[in-house]
Scaffold this motif. Structure first.
Motif, mmCIF file in Angstrom:
data_model
loop_
_atom_site.group_PDB
_atom_site.id
_atom_site.type_symbol
_atom_site.label_atom_id
_atom_site.label_comp_id
_atom_site.label_asym_id
_atom_site.label_seq_id
_atom_site.Cartn_x
_atom_site.Cartn_y
_atom_site.Cartn_z
ATOM 1 N N ASP A 59 0.694 -1.075 0.184
ATOM 2 C CA ASP A 59 0.034 -0.160 -0.160
ATOM 3 C C ASP A 59 1.154 1.058 -0.038
ATOM 4 O O ASP A 59 1.512 1.674 1.033
ATOM 5 C CB ASP A 59 -0.632 0.274 1.064
ATOM 6 C CG ASP A 59 -2.233 -0.978 1.678
ATOM 7 O OD1 ASP A 59 -2.251 -1.633 0.031
ATOM 8 O OD2 ASP A 59 -2.471 -1.122 2.094
ATOM 9 N N THR A 60 0.632 2.359 -0.839
ATOM 10 C CA THR A 60 1.498 2.867 -1.006
ATOM 11 C C THR A 60 0.666 4.259 -1.699
ATOM 12 O O THR A 60 -0.373 4.132 -1.773
ATOM 13 C CB THR A 60 2.764 3.006 -2.116
ATOM 14 O OG1 THR A 60 3.700 1.844 -2.099
ATOM 15 C CG2 THR A 60 3.326 4.163 -2.208
ATOM 16 N N LEU A 61 1.298 5.362 -1.024
ATOM 17 C CA LEU A 61 0.919 7.015 -0.512
ATOM 18 C C LEU A 61 0.730 7.337 -2.391
ATOM 19 O O LEU A 61 1.665 7.442 -3.160
ATOM 20 C CB LEU A 61 0.687 7.549 0.533
ATOM 21 C CG LEU A 61 0.128 7.694 1.181
ATOM 22 C CD1 LEU A 61 0.759 8.595 2.353
ATOM 23 C CD2 LEU A 61 -1.322 7.900 1.964
ATOM 24 N N PHE A 62 -0.403 8.000 -2.864
ATOM 25 C CA PHE A 62 -0.376 8.431 -4.444
ATOM 26 C C PHE A 62 -1.720 9.472 -4.648
ATOM 27 O O PHE A 62 -2.528 8.826 -3.944
ATOM 28 C CB PHE A 62 -0.399 7.473 -5.133
ATOM 29 C CG PHE A 62 -1.250 6.757 -5.947
ATOM 30 C CD1 PHE A 62 -2.533 7.693 -7.288
ATOM 31 C CD2 PHE A 62 -2.147 5.295 -4.760
ATOM 32 C CE1 PHE A 62 -3.878 6.338 -6.887
ATOM 33 C CE2 PHE A 62 -2.691 5.024 -5.341
ATOM 34 C CZ PHE A 62 -4.173 5.287 -6.604
ATOM 35 N N ASP A 63 -1.631 10.621 -5.580
ATOM 36 C CA ASP A 63 -2.622 11.274 -5.258
ATOM 37 C C ASP A 63 -2.422 12.035 -6.810
ATOM 38 O O ASP A 63 -3.873 12.548 -7.750
ATOM 39 C CB ASP A 63 -2.211 12.653 -4.810
ATOM 40 C CG ASP A 63 -1.677 12.917 -5.257
ATOM 41 O OD1 ASP A 63 -0.500 12.950 -5.666
ATOM 42 O OD2 ASP A 63 -1.273 14.252 -3.757
#
Length: 265
Positions: A59-63
C-alpha cells in the motif's frame, strides 16, 4: 497564491519482483514507463477496452495519475479502479467514463495529456486503468506516450506572486549575405518558472531529495495550479534551475525553480 505541485514519478517496470505493471492488449508496453513520451504505447483495437494493471508492491500513498502525449479524441474515455494490499485485488472504481483529454486554454492540439488527481492522497497497492476508444469508420488504436503515478509535493504557502511560463523556439533562423533569411522550423519548447517561499524543513528536504534524484536529466511532472488544471498548466519536464535567495530574516528563504518541458509543440 494557488499551489504548484511537483510529482516525482514512481519507478514502475515490468520486473514482477518490484513495482510493476501489465497490459491486457496492445504493443510497446515498455514505452509507458520510458522517460521519452515520444516512444508510444499502442492500445488494443478500438471497441475493446485496454487494461493497465499496476502493482506497487505494498500500500503506497499516491494522488496523481498522468498519461502523456496521447492522441485521445472526443468519445475516448478512461477509468480508474484500485484496491488495498489486504484486499489482494482491485475493489473500488473511482471513475469510469471520464474523457481522456484535458480541457485546453487554446485550440485543441493533435496530442495532449490526461490526469486523475485526488484532493487527498490514498494508500493502495493495486491500480487499474481502463482505456477505451469506440469502434468506428477509420478508427485506429489509441496511443499513449507515457504513464506517471506519484504523490505530489504540495507546500504550505504555495507559490509566490511572479510565476511565468517561459519558452523558446528550437528552430534556426539565419540571416543570409544577400539580405534574405533561411529558416529551419522546429517545436516551441515551453517551461515554467516560479518561487516557493518559507518552506518547512520537511518540505525543503522533500524538494531537495527530488532535485537530487531527478537532477536535470530525469523527468518530473509539474502542475501550475492544482485546483484549475488545463493542458497548458501541465509540464512533463526536467529541472533547469533551483536557486535559494536569503531574506532579511535568516530563518526564512525563497526558492526559485525553473523547469523545461520535454516535448515541444
Amino acid at each position: 497564491m494557488s499551489d504548484v505541485l511537483i510529482i516525482e514519478p514512481f519507478t514502475i517496470g515490468q520486473d514482477m519482483s518490484k513495482p510493476f505493471f501489465t497490459v491486457s492488449a496492445g504493443t510497446g508496453a515498455a514505452n509507458l514507463v520510458s522517460d521519452d513520451p515520444r516512444e508510444l504505447f499502442i492500445c488494443g483495437a478500438p471497441g475493446n477496452a485496454t487494461l493497465i494493471d499496476i502493482n506497487l508492491g505494498v500500500d503506497t500513498l499516491f494522488d496523481t495519475i498522468y498519461l502523456g502525449n496521447t492522441d485521445a479524441k472526443a468519445g475516448d474515455t478512461w477509468g480508474l479502479s484500485y484496491g488495498t494490499n489486504a484486499a489482494g485485488t482491485v475493489t473500488t472504481t473511482q471513475f469510469f467514463t471520464d474523457p481522456i483529454r484535458l480541457a485546453s486554454e487554446g485550440l485543441a492540439a493533435a496530442r495532449g495529456p490526461a490526469l486523475f488527481r485526488f484532493a487527498v492522497p490514498i494508500a493502495r497497492r493495486y491500480i487499474r486503468l481502463t482505456l477505451f476508444r469506440p469502434a468506428g469508420v477509420g478508427a485506429v488504436p489509441l496511443q499513449v506516450g507515457n504513464l506517471v503515478v506519484g504523490n505530489a509535493l504540495r507546500t504550505t504557502h504555495g507559490r509566490e506572486i511572479g510565476e511565468v511560463r517561459t519558452g523558446f523556439d528550437a528552430g534556426v533562423r539565419t540571416r543570409l549575405e544577400d539580405g534574405g533569411l533561411t529558416t529551419v522550423e522546429a517545436p516551441f519548447i515551453e517551461g515554467f518558472k516560479w518561487t516557493f517561499g518559507d518552506l518547512s524543513d520537511a518540505e525543503l528536504k522533500t524538494l531537495l531529495g527530488i532535485r537530487k534524484r531527478r537532477k536535470t536529466t530525469r523527468p518530473i511532472l509539474v502542475i501550475e495550479d492544482g485546483e484549475a488544471v488545463v493542458t497548458e498548466s501541465l509540464h512533463y519536464c526536467t529541472f533547469i534551475e533551483l536557486e535559494a535567495y536569503n531574506r532579511l530574516d535568516p530563518r526564512k528563504t525563497r526558492w526559485a525553480l525553473t523547469v523545461e518541458d520535454w516535448l515541444g509543440s
